[in-house]
Design a protein around this motif. Structure first.
Motif, PDB file in Angstrom:
ATOM      1  N   GLU A  33      55.353  26.306  24.026  1.00 54.39           N
ATOM      2  CA  GLU A  33      54.757  26.843  22.801  1.00 54.39           C
ATOM      3  C   GLU A  33      55.550  26.410  21.578  1.00 54.39           C
ATOM      4  O   GLU A  33      56.752  26.650  21.490  1.00 54.39           O
ATOM      5  CB  GLU A  33      54.721  28.375  22.861  1.00 54.39           C
ATOM      6  CG  GLU A  33      53.909  28.925  24.006  1.00 54.39           C
ATOM      7  CD  GLU A  33      52.485  28.385  24.025  1.00 54.39           C
ATOM      8  OE1 GLU A  33      51.881  28.247  22.948  1.00 54.39           O
ATOM      9  OE2 GLU A  33      51.992  28.056  25.127  1.00 54.39           O
ATOM     10  N   ARG A  34      54.874  25.812  20.627  1.00 48.72           N
ATOM     11  CA  ARG A  34      55.546  25.442  19.387  1.00 48.72           C
ATOM     12  C   ARG A  34      56.114  26.665  18.671  1.00 48.72           C
ATOM     13  O   ARG A  34      57.150  26.582  18.016  1.00 48.72           O
ATOM     14  CB  ARG A  34      54.588  24.660  18.480  1.00 48.72           C
ATOM     15  CG  ARG A  34      55.228  24.091  17.223  1.00 48.72           C
ATOM     16  CD  ARG A  34      54.397  23.005  16.551  1.00 48.72           C
ATOM     17  NE  ARG A  34      54.262  21.827  17.386  1.00 48.72           N
ATOM     18  CZ  ARG A  34      55.195  20.879  17.509  1.00 48.72           C
ATOM     19  NH1 ARG A  34      56.296  20.939  16.798  1.00 48.72           N
ATOM     20  NH2 ARG A  34      55.010  19.865  18.313  1.00 48.72           N
ATOM     21  N   GLU A  39      58.624  15.680  19.207  1.00 51.89           N
ATOM     22  CA  GLU A  39      59.079  15.594  20.600  1.00 51.89           C
ATOM     23  C   GLU A  39      60.195  16.610  20.835  1.00 51.89           C
ATOM     24  O   GLU A  39      61.329  16.422  20.413  1.00 51.89           O
ATOM     25  CB  GLU A  39      59.586  14.174  20.897  1.00 51.89           C
ATOM     26  CG  GLU A  39      59.903  13.978  22.370  1.00 51.89           C
ATOM     27  CD  GLU A  39      60.395  12.568  22.694  1.00 51.89           C
ATOM     28  OE1 GLU A  39      60.297  11.678  21.836  1.00 51.89           O
ATOM     29  OE2 GLU A  39      60.892  12.386  23.817  1.00 51.89           O
ATOM     30  N   ALA A  40      59.857  17.677  21.493  1.00 50.20           N
ATOM     31  CA  ALA A  40      60.827  18.758  21.653  1.00 50.20           C
ATOM     32  C   ALA A  40      60.625  19.460  22.982  1.00 50.20           C
ATOM     33  O   ALA A  40      59.525  19.455  23.541  1.00 50.20           O
ATOM     34  CB  ALA A  40      60.671  19.775  20.519  1.00 50.20           C
ATOM     35  N   SER A  41      61.696  20.046  23.482  1.00 50.30           N
ATOM     36  CA  SER A  41      61.561  20.889  24.673  1.00 50.30           C
ATOM     37  C   SER A  41      62.295  22.198  24.415  1.00 50.30           C
ATOM     38  O   SER A  41      63.240  22.266  23.636  1.00 50.30           O
ATOM     39  CB  SER A  41      62.104  20.186  25.913  1.00 50.30           C
ATOM     40  OG  SER A  41      63.497  20.086  25.878  1.00 50.30           O
ATOM     41  N   VAL A  42      61.827  23.241  25.069  1.00 54.61           N
ATOM     42  CA  VAL A  42      62.370  24.585  24.855  1.00 54.61           C
ATOM     43  C   VAL A  42      62.666  25.212  26.208  1.00 54.61           C
ATOM     44  O   VAL A  42      61.854  25.117  27.134  1.00 54.61           O
ATOM     45  CB  VAL A  42      61.343  25.454  24.079  1.00 54.61           C
ATOM     46  CG1 VAL A  42      61.752  26.920  24.084  1.00 54.61           C
ATOM     47  CG2 VAL A  42      61.195  24.946  22.654  1.00 54.61           C
ATOM     48  N   LYS A  43      63.840  25.789  26.320  1.00 60.53           N
ATOM     49  CA  LYS A  43      64.153  26.574  27.516  1.00 60.53           C
ATOM     50  C   LYS A  43      64.654  27.944  27.090  1.00 60.53           C
ATOM     51  O   LYS A  43      65.434  28.070  26.148  1.00 60.53           O
ATOM     52  CB  LYS A  43      65.206  25.878  28.377  1.00 60.53           C
ATOM     53  CG  LYS A  43      64.609  24.750  29.227  1.00 60.53           C
ATOM     54  CD  LYS A  43      65.640  24.145  30.128  1.00 60.53           C
ATOM     55  CE  LYS A  43      65.903  24.969  31.371  1.00 60.53           C
ATOM     56  NZ  LYS A  43      66.979  24.371  32.204  1.00 60.53           N
ATOM     57  N   ILE A  44      64.185  28.948  27.810  1.00 59.26           N
ATOM     58  CA  ILE A  44      64.542  30.324  27.489  1.00 59.26           C
ATOM     59  C   ILE A  44      64.832  31.055  28.797  1.00 59.26           C
ATOM     60  O   ILE A  44      64.065  30.937  29.754  1.00 59.26           O
ATOM     61  CB  ILE A  44      63.379  31.034  26.746  1.00 59.26           C
ATOM     62  CG1 ILE A  44      63.080  30.329  25.405  1.00 59.26           C
ATOM     63  CG2 ILE A  44      63.701  32.503  26.519  1.00 59.26           C
ATOM     64  CD1 ILE A  44      61.826  30.837  24.695  1.00 59.26           C
ATOM     65  N   ARG A  45      65.942  31.762  28.840  1.00 58.96           N
ATOM     66  CA  ARG A  45      66.174  32.672  29.969  1.00 58.96           C
ATOM     67  C   ARG A  45      66.440  34.062  29.431  1.00 58.96           C
ATOM     68  O   ARG A  45      67.240  34.240  28.521  1.00 58.96           O
ATOM     69  CB  ARG A  45      67.358  32.226  30.833  1.00 58.96           C
ATOM     70  CG  ARG A  45      67.325  32.919  32.215  1.00 58.96           C
ATOM     71  CD  ARG A  45      68.636  33.228  32.833  1.00 58.96           C
ATOM     72  NE  ARG A  45      68.458  33.863  34.150  1.00 58.96           N
ATOM     73  CZ  ARG A  45      68.185  35.166  34.321  1.00 58.96           C
ATOM     74  NH1 ARG A  45      68.055  35.981  33.289  1.00 58.96           N
ATOM     75  NH2 ARG A  45      68.020  35.661  35.533  1.00 58.96           N
ATOM     76  N   THR A  46      65.738  35.038  29.964  1.00 57.18           N
ATOM     77  CA  THR A  46      65.946  36.420  29.552  1.00 57.18           C
ATOM     78  C   THR A  46      66.012  37.290  30.807  1.00 57.18           C
ATOM     79  O   THR A  46      65.595  36.880  31.884  1.00 57.18           O
ATOM     80  CB  THR A  46      64.777  36.946  28.691  1.00 57.18           C
ATOM     81  OG1 THR A  46      63.563  36.811  29.443  1.00 57.18           O
ATOM     82  CG2 THR A  46      64.646  36.202  27.391  1.00 57.18           C
ATOM     83  N   GLY A  47      66.528  38.468  30.636  1.00 53.70           N
ATOM     84  CA  GLY A  47      66.406  39.473  31.681  1.00 53.70           C
ATOM     85  C   GLY A  47      67.476  39.472  32.746  1.00 53.70           C
ATOM     86  O   GLY A  47      68.514  38.812  32.626  1.00 53.70           O
ATOM     87  N   ARG A  55      50.122  22.745  18.569  1.00 53.18           N
ATOM     88  CA  ARG A  55      50.834  24.006  18.805  1.00 53.18           C
ATOM     89  C   ARG A  55      51.400  24.105  20.208  1.00 53.18           C
ATOM     90  O   ARG A  55      52.104  25.041  20.535  1.00 53.18           O
ATOM     91  CB  ARG A  55      49.906  25.199  18.506  1.00 53.18           C
ATOM     92  CG  ARG A  55      49.424  25.274  17.058  1.00 53.18           C
ATOM     93  CD  ARG A  55      50.540  25.249  16.044  1.00 53.18           C
ATOM     94  NE  ARG A  55      51.412  26.418  16.130  1.00 53.18           N
ATOM     95  CZ  ARG A  55      52.522  26.585  15.434  1.00 53.18           C
ATOM     96  NH1 ARG A  55      52.939  25.632  14.609  1.00 53.18           N
ATOM     97  NH2 ARG A  55      53.236  27.665  15.566  1.00 53.18           N
ATOM     98  N   THR A  56      51.024  23.161  21.068  1.00 53.84           N
ATOM     99  CA  THR A  56      51.749  23.065  22.338  1.00 53.84           C
ATOM    100  C   THR A  56      52.563  21.791  22.298  1.00 53.84           C
ATOM    101  O   THR A  56      52.210  20.818  21.636  1.00 53.84           O
ATOM    102  CB  THR A  56      50.801  23.035  23.555  1.00 53.84           C
ATOM    103  OG1 THR A  56      49.814  22.042  23.336  1.00 53.84           O
ATOM    104  CG2 THR A  56      50.116  24.391  23.750  1.00 53.84           C
ATOM    105  N   LEU A  57      53.718  21.822  22.996  1.00 56.02           N
ATOM    106  CA  LEU A  57      54.651  20.708  22.936  1.00 56.02           C
ATOM    107  C   LEU A  57      54.300  19.714  24.041  1.00 56.02           C
ATOM    108  O   LEU A  57      54.594  19.925  25.204  1.00 56.02           O
ATOM    109  CB  LEU A  57      56.080  21.225  23.109  1.00 56.02           C
ATOM    110  CG  LEU A  57      56.497  22.325  22.114  1.00 56.02           C
ATOM    111  CD1 LEU A  57      57.806  22.968  22.537  1.00 56.02           C
ATOM    112  CD2 LEU A  57      56.618  21.768  20.714  1.00 56.02           C
TER     113      LEU A  57
END
Lengths: 230, 230
Positions: free
Chosen positions: B28-29, B169-177, B8-10
Protein backbone atom coordinates in the motif's frame (compact mmCIF):
# COMPACT_ATOMS: atom_id res chain seq x y z
CA UNK A 1 42.81 -14.97 14.32
CA UNK A 2 45.15 -13.02 16.59
CA UNK A 3 43.76 -11.37 19.65
CA UNK A 4 46.00 -8.37 19.89
CA UNK A 5 43.90 -5.39 20.88
CA UNK A 6 42.58 -2.99 18.28
CA UNK A 7 44.21 0.43 18.46
CA UNK A 8 42.32 2.91 20.63
CA UNK A 9 42.44 5.54 17.93
CA UNK A 10 40.73 4.88 14.61
CA UNK A 11 43.46 4.91 11.95
CA UNK A 12 42.19 6.59 8.79
CA UNK A 13 41.83 4.77 5.48
CA UNK A 14 41.01 6.35 2.13
CA UNK A 15 37.25 6.13 2.64
CA UNK A 16 37.13 7.03 6.30
CA UNK A 17 39.64 9.86 5.83
CA UNK A 18 37.32 11.66 3.46
CA UNK A 19 34.62 11.78 6.11
CA UNK A 20 37.14 12.98 8.63
CA UNK A 21 38.04 16.11 6.74
CA UNK A 22 34.61 17.44 7.77
CA UNK A 23 33.88 18.83 11.17
CA UNK A 24 32.61 16.68 14.03
CA UNK A 25 34.71 13.59 13.29
CA UNK A 26 35.96 11.59 16.26
CA UNK A 27 39.05 9.42 16.17
CA UNK A 28 38.42 7.73 19.53
CA UNK A 29 37.59 4.07 19.62
CA UNK A 30 35.69 4.74 22.85
CA UNK A 31 33.28 6.97 20.91
CA UNK A 32 32.77 4.21 18.33
CA UNK A 33 32.05 1.70 21.09
CA UNK A 34 29.67 4.01 22.92
CA UNK A 35 27.64 4.60 19.75
CA UNK A 36 27.46 0.88 19.04
CA UNK A 37 26.50 0.07 22.63
CA UNK A 38 23.69 2.64 22.63
CA UNK A 39 21.76 0.90 19.82
CA UNK A 40 20.82 -2.49 18.48
CA UNK A 41 19.61 -1.84 14.91
CA UNK A 42 22.09 -0.91 12.18
CA UNK A 43 21.71 -0.12 8.51
CA UNK A 44 23.70 -2.56 6.43
CA UNK A 45 24.76 -1.56 2.94
CA UNK A 46 25.48 -4.22 0.34
CA UNK A 47 25.61 -4.33 -3.44
CA UNK A 48 22.95 -6.47 -5.15
CA UNK A 49 23.11 -6.86 -8.94
CA UNK A 50 25.35 -3.81 -9.13
CA UNK A 51 23.13 -1.48 -7.12
CA UNK A 52 23.28 -0.49 -3.45
CA UNK A 53 20.76 -1.93 -1.01
CA UNK A 54 20.38 -0.72 2.58
CA UNK A 55 18.62 -2.99 5.06
CA UNK A 56 18.04 -2.59 8.78
CA UNK A 57 19.18 -5.50 10.92
CA UNK A 58 20.13 -6.25 14.51
CA UNK A 59 23.74 -6.27 15.64
CA UNK A 60 25.94 -6.84 18.64
CA UNK A 61 29.67 -6.46 19.25
CA UNK A 62 32.63 -7.69 21.20
CA UNK A 63 36.07 -6.08 21.49
CA UNK A 64 37.09 -6.86 17.91
CA UNK A 65 34.00 -7.48 15.83
CA UNK A 66 30.51 -6.37 15.02
CA UNK A 67 28.05 -9.24 14.58
CA UNK A 68 25.11 -8.73 12.24
CA UNK A 69 22.08 -10.88 11.64
CA UNK A 70 22.27 -11.69 7.98
CA UNK A 71 18.94 -12.89 6.62
CA UNK A 72 18.68 -10.34 3.85
CA UNK A 73 22.35 -9.52 3.52
CA UNK A 74 23.16 -13.13 2.80
CA UNK A 75 21.61 -12.73 -0.65
CA UNK A 76 24.58 -10.61 -1.64
CA UNK A 77 27.23 -12.16 0.60
CA UNK A 78 26.73 -15.83 -0.15
CA UNK A 79 26.65 -17.14 -3.73
CA UNK A 80 24.39 -19.82 -5.26
CA UNK A 81 26.92 -22.51 -4.31
CA UNK A 82 26.72 -21.44 -0.67
CA UNK A 83 30.22 -19.96 -0.63
CA UNK A 84 31.07 -16.58 0.84
CA UNK A 85 31.45 -13.72 -1.60
CA UNK A 86 34.45 -11.49 -1.03
CA UNK A 87 32.41 -8.31 -0.81
CA UNK A 88 32.88 -5.14 1.21
CA UNK A 89 29.93 -3.96 3.25
CA UNK A 90 29.22 -0.77 5.17
CA UNK A 91 27.38 -0.87 8.46
CA UNK A 92 26.02 2.41 9.82
CA UNK A 93 24.59 3.01 13.28
CA UNK A 94 22.93 6.38 13.83
CA UNK A 95 21.34 7.97 16.88
CA UNK A 96 19.30 11.08 16.20
CA UNK A 97 19.49 13.35 19.26
CA UNK A 98 17.43 16.28 18.02
CA UNK A 99 16.93 19.11 15.61
CA UNK A 100 19.27 22.08 15.35
CA UNK A 101 17.03 25.07 14.72
CA UNK A 102 19.15 27.97 13.56
CA UNK A 103 18.26 31.53 12.60
CA UNK A 104 18.71 30.66 8.93
CA UNK A 105 17.40 27.61 7.09
CA UNK A 106 20.92 27.12 5.73
CA UNK A 107 22.32 26.48 9.23
CA UNK A 108 19.61 24.01 10.23
CA UNK A 109 20.79 20.55 11.04
CA UNK A 110 20.56 17.51 13.25
CA UNK A 111 22.34 16.56 16.45
CA UNK A 112 23.40 12.97 16.02
CA UNK A 113 25.97 10.30 16.68
CA UNK A 114 26.94 8.10 13.77
CA UNK A 115 29.36 5.22 13.36
CA UNK A 116 30.26 3.68 10.01
CA UNK A 117 32.17 0.43 9.77
CA UNK A 118 33.63 -0.91 6.54
CA UNK A 119 35.03 -4.32 5.78
CA UNK A 120 34.57 -7.77 4.35
CA UNK A 121 32.35 -9.78 6.65
CA UNK A 122 33.06 -13.35 7.62
CA UNK A 123 30.12 -15.72 7.89
CA UNK A 124 30.13 -17.71 11.10
CA UNK A 125 30.04 -21.37 10.20
CA UNK A 126 30.49 -23.84 13.04
CA UNK A 127 27.82 -24.29 15.70
CA UNK A 128 30.01 -23.02 18.51
CA UNK A 129 30.85 -19.70 16.90
CA UNK A 130 27.31 -19.26 15.58
CA UNK A 131 25.98 -19.84 19.09
CA UNK A 132 28.46 -17.31 20.47
CA UNK A 133 27.45 -14.82 17.74
CA UNK A 134 23.78 -15.23 18.63
CA UNK A 135 24.58 -14.87 22.32
CA UNK A 136 26.31 -11.57 21.61
CA UNK A 137 23.41 -10.36 19.42
CA UNK A 138 20.81 -11.39 22.01
CA UNK A 139 22.63 -9.90 24.99
CA UNK A 140 23.36 -6.71 23.09
CA UNK A 141 19.66 -6.08 22.38
CA UNK A 142 18.35 -7.42 25.70
CA UNK A 143 20.87 -8.04 28.46
CA UNK A 144 19.82 -11.06 30.53
CA UNK A 145 17.75 -12.67 27.80
CA UNK A 146 20.29 -15.32 26.72
CA UNK A 147 20.07 -16.98 30.12
CA UNK A 148 16.27 -16.63 30.23
CA UNK A 149 15.00 -17.75 26.81
CA UNK A 150 15.37 -21.18 25.23
CA UNK A 151 18.64 -21.34 23.36
CA UNK A 152 18.94 -22.32 19.68
CA UNK A 153 18.85 -25.95 18.61
CA UNK A 154 21.24 -27.27 15.95
CA UNK A 155 18.43 -27.05 13.41
CA UNK A 156 17.76 -23.43 14.35
CA UNK A 157 21.47 -22.63 14.15
CA UNK A 158 21.55 -24.11 10.65
CA UNK A 159 18.69 -21.78 9.65
CA UNK A 160 20.47 -18.69 11.03
CA UNK A 161 23.10 -16.56 9.32
CA UNK A 162 25.42 -14.38 11.37
CA UNK A 163 28.29 -12.36 9.96
CA UNK A 164 31.28 -10.98 11.85
CA UNK A 165 32.76 -7.68 10.68
CA UNK A 166 36.04 -6.39 12.10
CA UNK A 167 35.82 -3.08 13.97
CA UNK A 168 39.20 -2.10 12.53
CA UNK A 169 38.06 0.30 9.80
CA UNK A 170 35.54 2.74 11.17
CA UNK A 171 34.65 6.40 11.22
CA UNK A 172 32.65 8.34 13.76
CA UNK A 173 30.79 11.61 13.43
CA UNK A 174 29.09 13.41 16.27
CA UNK A 175 27.21 16.70 16.39
CA UNK A 176 26.02 18.16 19.66
CA UNK A 177 24.90 21.51 20.95
CA UNK A 178 23.50 24.78 19.71
CA UNK A 179 23.24 26.16 16.17
CA UNK A 180 26.36 27.72 14.64
CA UNK A 181 24.94 31.08 13.65
CA UNK A 182 24.80 32.71 17.08
CA UNK A 183 27.72 35.00 16.15
CA UNK A 184 26.67 35.62 12.55
CA UNK A 185 24.85 38.70 11.22
CA UNK A 186 21.67 36.59 11.48
CA UNK A 187 21.83 36.91 15.28
CA UNK A 188 20.45 40.43 14.82
CA UNK A 189 17.26 39.09 13.25
CA UNK A 190 15.78 38.55 16.70
CA UNK A 191 14.68 35.02 15.85
CA UNK A 192 14.60 32.20 18.38
CA UNK A 193 17.28 29.57 17.86
CA UNK A 194 18.15 26.42 19.74
CA UNK A 195 17.66 22.70 19.70
CA UNK A 196 14.66 20.41 19.99
CA UNK A 197 15.92 17.25 21.69
CA UNK A 198 14.68 13.80 20.78
CA UNK A 199 14.81 10.93 23.25
CA UNK A 200 13.90 7.30 22.86
CA UNK A 201 12.66 5.31 25.88
CA UNK A 202 11.58 1.76 26.58
CA UNK A 203 7.95 1.40 27.58
CA UNK A 204 6.34 -1.12 29.92
CA UNK A 205 6.57 -4.74 28.76
CA UNK A 206 3.42 -5.98 27.00
CA UNK A 207 2.62 -9.65 27.54
CA UNK A 208 1.90 -11.92 24.56
CA UNK A 209 -1.93 -12.37 24.54
CA UNK A 210 -1.22 -16.11 24.24
CA UNK A 211 0.61 -16.11 27.58
CA UNK A 212 -1.16 -18.04 30.38
CA UNK A 213 -1.96 -15.87 33.38
CA UNK A 214 0.47 -16.00 36.27
CA UNK A 215 3.66 -15.72 34.24
CA UNK A 216 5.23 -12.37 35.06
CA UNK A 217 7.90 -10.56 33.08
CA UNK A 218 11.43 -11.27 34.34
CA UNK A 219 13.32 -8.61 36.31
CA UNK A 220 15.80 -7.83 33.52
CA UNK A 221 12.88 -6.83 31.27
CA UNK A 222 10.82 -4.99 33.87
CA UNK A 223 13.86 -2.97 34.97
CA UNK A 224 14.27 -1.56 31.50
CA UNK A 225 10.87 0.14 31.30
CA UNK A 226 11.24 3.91 31.35
CA UNK A 227 14.98 3.87 30.72
CA UNK A 228 16.56 5.68 27.85
CA UNK A 229 17.58 3.94 24.65
CA UNK A 230 20.11 5.41 22.21
CA UNK B 1 7.74 15.75 -15.92
CA UNK B 2 4.17 14.52 -16.06
CA UNK B 3 2.04 14.87 -12.99
CA UNK B 4 -0.14 11.83 -13.30
CA UNK B 5 -0.57 10.29 -9.88
CA UNK B 6 1.59 7.44 -8.73
CA UNK B 7 -0.35 4.18 -8.38
CA UNK B 8 -1.69 3.57 -4.88
CA UNK B 9 -0.31 0.07 -4.84
CA UNK B 10 3.44 -0.45 -5.06
CA UNK B 11 4.08 -2.42 -8.27
CA UNK B 12 6.84 -4.96 -7.71
CA UNK B 13 10.16 -4.84 -9.54
CA UNK B 14 12.84 -7.52 -9.47
CA UNK B 15 14.54 -6.11 -6.38
CA UNK B 16 11.45 -5.15 -4.44
CA UNK B 17 9.70 -8.43 -5.33
CA UNK B 18 12.43 -10.39 -3.57
CA UNK B 19 11.73 -8.56 -0.34
CA UNK B 20 8.03 -9.11 -0.79
CA UNK B 21 8.27 -12.87 -0.80
CA UNK B 22 8.94 -12.59 2.93
CA UNK B 23 6.23 -12.07 5.45
CA UNK B 24 5.16 -8.59 6.61
CA UNK B 25 5.43 -6.86 3.23
CA UNK B 26 2.92 -4.11 2.48
CA UNK B 27 1.89 -3.13 -1.02
CA UNK B 28 0.00 0.00 0.00
CA UNK B 29 1.35 3.39 -0.97
CA UNK B 30 -0.38 4.80 2.10
CA UNK B 31 1.91 2.65 4.30
CA UNK B 32 4.95 3.94 2.43
CA UNK B 33 3.81 7.53 2.92
CA UNK B 34 3.01 7.03 6.60
CA UNK B 35 6.50 5.62 7.26
CA UNK B 36 8.14 8.50 5.42
CA UNK B 37 6.00 11.08 7.20
CA UNK B 38 6.85 9.66 10.62
CA UNK B 39 10.59 10.34 10.28
CA UNK B 40 13.07 12.85 8.95
CA UNK B 41 16.40 10.97 8.81
CA UNK B 42 16.99 8.27 6.20
CA UNK B 43 19.94 6.01 5.46
CA UNK B 44 21.16 6.61 1.94
CA UNK B 45 23.10 3.85 0.19
CA UNK B 46 25.50 4.74 -2.60
CA UNK B 47 28.48 3.04 -4.24
CA UNK B 48 31.83 4.77 -3.77
CA UNK B 49 34.86 3.31 -5.54
CA UNK B 50 33.01 0.05 -5.99
CA UNK B 51 31.99 -0.41 -2.37
CA UNK B 52 28.72 0.41 -0.62
CA UNK B 53 28.52 3.41 1.67
CA UNK B 54 25.54 4.14 3.94
CA UNK B 55 25.10 7.67 5.25
CA UNK B 56 22.35 9.20 7.34
CA UNK B 57 20.80 12.34 5.93
CA UNK B 58 17.61 14.38 6.23
CA UNK B 59 14.76 13.96 3.77
CA UNK B 60 11.32 15.24 2.92
CA UNK B 61 8.72 14.22 0.36
CA UNK B 62 5.88 15.37 -1.81
CA UNK B 63 3.37 13.23 -3.71
CA UNK B 64 5.88 11.98 -6.27
CA UNK B 65 9.39 12.37 -4.90
CA UNK B 66 11.62 11.97 -1.93
CA UNK B 67 14.06 14.86 -1.44
CA UNK B 68 17.38 14.13 0.22
CA UNK B 69 20.07 16.48 1.40
CA UNK B 70 23.10 15.42 -0.52
CA UNK B 71 26.30 16.71 1.05
CA UNK B 72 27.99 13.33 1.36
CA UNK B 73 26.04 11.50 -1.32
CA UNK B 74 27.14 14.02 -3.92
CA UNK B 75 30.63 12.50 -3.83
CA UNK B 76 29.25 9.48 -5.60
CA UNK B 77 26.43 11.11 -7.56
CA UNK B 78 28.28 14.02 -9.15
CA UNK B 79 31.51 13.53 -11.10
CA UNK B 80 34.65 15.69 -11.13
CA UNK B 81 33.22 17.73 -14.02
CA UNK B 82 30.14 18.53 -11.94
CA UNK B 83 27.83 16.37 -14.02
CA UNK B 84 25.31 13.94 -12.57
CA UNK B 85 26.33 10.31 -12.50
CA UNK B 86 23.64 7.88 -13.66
CA UNK B 87 23.75 5.81 -10.47
CA UNK B 88 21.04 3.95 -8.62
CA UNK B 89 20.70 4.66 -4.92
CA UNK B 90 18.72 3.05 -2.15
CA UNK B 91 17.10 5.13 0.57
CA UNK B 92 15.89 3.33 3.68
CA UNK B 93 13.74 4.80 6.45
CA UNK B 94 13.30 2.64 9.54
CA UNK B 95 11.29 3.12 12.72
CA UNK B 96 12.12 0.70 15.52
CA UNK B 97 8.97 0.14 17.59
CA UNK B 98 10.27 -2.37 20.11
CA UNK B 99 11.75 -5.74 20.87
CA UNK B 100 9.89 -8.99 20.28
CA UNK B 101 10.83 -11.23 23.19
CA UNK B 102 9.83 -14.78 22.37
CA UNK B 103 10.14 -18.02 24.36
CA UNK B 104 13.06 -19.08 22.17
CA UNK B 105 16.05 -17.00 21.10
CA UNK B 106 15.35 -18.12 17.52
CA UNK B 107 11.97 -16.36 17.47
CA UNK B 108 13.29 -13.08 18.89
CA UNK B 109 12.90 -10.09 16.68
CA UNK B 110 12.08 -6.44 16.32
CA UNK B 111 8.82 -4.63 15.70
CA UNK B 112 9.54 -2.06 13.05
CA UNK B 113 8.32 -0.18 10.02
CA UNK B 114 10.72 0.09 7.10
CA UNK B 115 10.51 1.70 3.69
CA UNK B 116 13.10 1.23 0.97
CA UNK B 117 13.12 3.37 -2.15
CA UNK B 118 15.26 2.62 -5.21
CA UNK B 119 16.02 4.80 -8.16
CA UNK B 120 18.32 7.17 -9.96
CA UNK B 121 18.20 10.53 -8.21
CA UNK B 122 17.97 13.80 -10.04
CA UNK B 123 19.98 16.72 -8.69
CA UNK B 124 17.95 19.89 -8.36
CA UNK B 125 19.68 22.62 -10.33
CA UNK B 126 17.83 25.88 -10.71
CA UNK B 127 17.27 28.20 -7.78
CA UNK B 128 13.49 27.83 -7.82
CA UNK B 129 13.45 24.04 -7.60
CA UNK B 130 16.30 24.02 -5.08
CA UNK B 131 14.38 26.46 -2.93
CA UNK B 132 11.28 24.29 -3.20
CA UNK B 133 13.33 21.20 -2.31
CA UNK B 134 14.72 22.94 0.77
CA UNK B 135 11.24 24.11 1.73
CA UNK B 136 10.00 20.52 1.60
CA UNK B 137 13.00 19.26 3.63
CA UNK B 138 12.60 22.02 6.22
CA UNK B 139 8.86 21.64 6.62
CA UNK B 140 9.13 17.88 6.77
CA UNK B 141 11.54 18.01 9.72
CA UNK B 142 9.96 21.01 11.43
CA UNK B 143 6.55 22.14 10.21
CA UNK B 144 6.26 25.92 10.49
CA UNK B 145 9.99 26.58 10.31
CA UNK B 146 10.18 27.65 6.66
CA UNK B 147 8.01 30.67 7.38
CA UNK B 148 9.90 31.42 10.62
CA UNK B 149 13.61 31.15 9.79
CA UNK B 150 15.58 33.23 7.32
CA UNK B 151 15.33 31.64 3.87
CA UNK B 152 18.37 30.70 1.77
CA UNK B 153 20.23 33.30 -0.25
CA UNK B 154 21.40 32.58 -3.79
CA UNK B 155 24.89 31.97 -2.44
CA UNK B 156 23.55 29.50 0.13
CA UNK B 157 21.49 27.75 -2.54
CA UNK B 158 24.63 27.37 -4.64
CA UNK B 159 26.35 25.69 -1.68
CA UNK B 160 23.50 23.23 -1.13
CA UNK B 161 22.88 19.95 -2.92
CA UNK B 162 19.39 18.43 -2.97
CA UNK B 163 18.43 15.30 -4.86
CA UNK B 164 14.94 14.22 -5.89
CA UNK B 165 14.21 10.49 -6.02
CA UNK B 166 10.96 9.19 -7.48
CA UNK B 167 8.72 7.31 -5.06
CA UNK B 168 7.77 4.92 -7.85
CA UNK B 169 9.93 1.93 -6.90
CA UNK B 170 9.58 1.16 -3.24
CA UNK B 171 9.04 -1.69 -0.83
CA UNK B 172 7.58 -1.63 2.66
CA UNK B 173 7.98 -4.06 5.52
CA UNK B 174 6.14 -3.82 8.80
CA UNK B 175 6.20 -6.06 11.85
CA UNK B 176 3.85 -5.48 14.75
CA UNK B 177 2.53 -7.41 17.68
CA UNK B 178 3.42 -10.39 19.83
CA UNK B 179 6.02 -13.11 19.28
CA UNK B 180 5.14 -15.96 16.92
CA UNK B 181 5.82 -18.90 19.22
CA UNK B 182 2.70 -18.69 21.41
CA UNK B 183 1.27 -21.80 19.76
CA UNK B 184 4.55 -23.71 19.50
CA UNK B 185 5.79 -26.46 21.85
CA UNK B 186 7.85 -23.70 23.52
CA UNK B 187 4.64 -22.28 25.00
CA UNK B 188 4.82 -25.11 27.55
CA UNK B 189 8.17 -23.83 28.88
CA UNK B 190 6.35 -21.41 31.15
CA UNK B 191 8.56 -18.51 30.07
CA UNK B 192 7.33 -14.94 29.83
CA UNK B 193 7.00 -13.65 26.29
CA UNK B 194 5.85 -10.36 24.87
CA UNK B 195 7.14 -7.09 23.52
CA UNK B 196 9.13 -4.23 24.96
CA UNK B 197 7.94 -1.09 23.18
CA UNK B 198 10.25 1.73 22.24
CA UNK B 199 8.97 5.28 21.77
CA UNK B 200 10.74 8.42 20.67
CA UNK B 201 9.53 11.80 21.92
CA UNK B 202 10.47 15.42 21.41
CA UNK B 203 11.75 17.16 24.54
CA UNK B 204 11.42 20.78 25.57
CA UNK B 205 13.17 23.25 23.27
CA UNK B 206 16.61 24.34 24.52
CA UNK B 207 17.58 27.90 23.68
CA UNK B 208 20.94 28.65 22.06
CA UNK B 209 23.14 30.04 24.90
CA UNK B 210 24.00 32.89 22.49
CA UNK B 211 20.34 33.93 22.35
CA UNK B 212 19.56 37.31 23.97
CA UNK B 213 17.02 37.07 26.77
CA UNK B 214 13.45 37.86 25.89
CA UNK B 215 13.27 35.85 22.68
CA UNK B 216 10.88 32.98 23.27
CA UNK B 217 10.53 29.83 21.21
CA UNK B 218 7.81 30.08 18.56
CA UNK B 219 4.52 28.23 19.05
CA UNK B 220 5.20 25.62 16.33
CA UNK B 221 8.32 24.51 18.24
CA UNK B 222 6.86 24.69 21.75
CA UNK B 223 3.80 22.69 20.67
CA UNK B 224 5.99 19.79 19.64
CA UNK B 225 7.52 19.17 23.08
CA UNK B 226 6.28 15.89 24.52
CA UNK B 227 4.78 14.65 21.27
CA UNK B 228 5.73 11.37 19.74
CA UNK B 229 8.21 11.11 16.89
CA UNK B 230 8.41 8.07 14.60
Amino acid sequence: MTHTELPRTLAPTERTRLRRMKEKASFERSDLEAILDAGFVCHLGVIVDGDPMVVPTVYGRDERNLYVHGSVASRSLVNAEGDDVDATICVTVTHVDGLVLARSVFEHGVNYRCAMIYGTPRRLVDDAEKTEGLRILTEHATPGQWDYARRPTRKELAATTVFALSLEEASVKIRTGAPDDGDSPDAALGLWAGTLPLTSRWGAPTADPALPSGITAPAHIVARAGTRQG
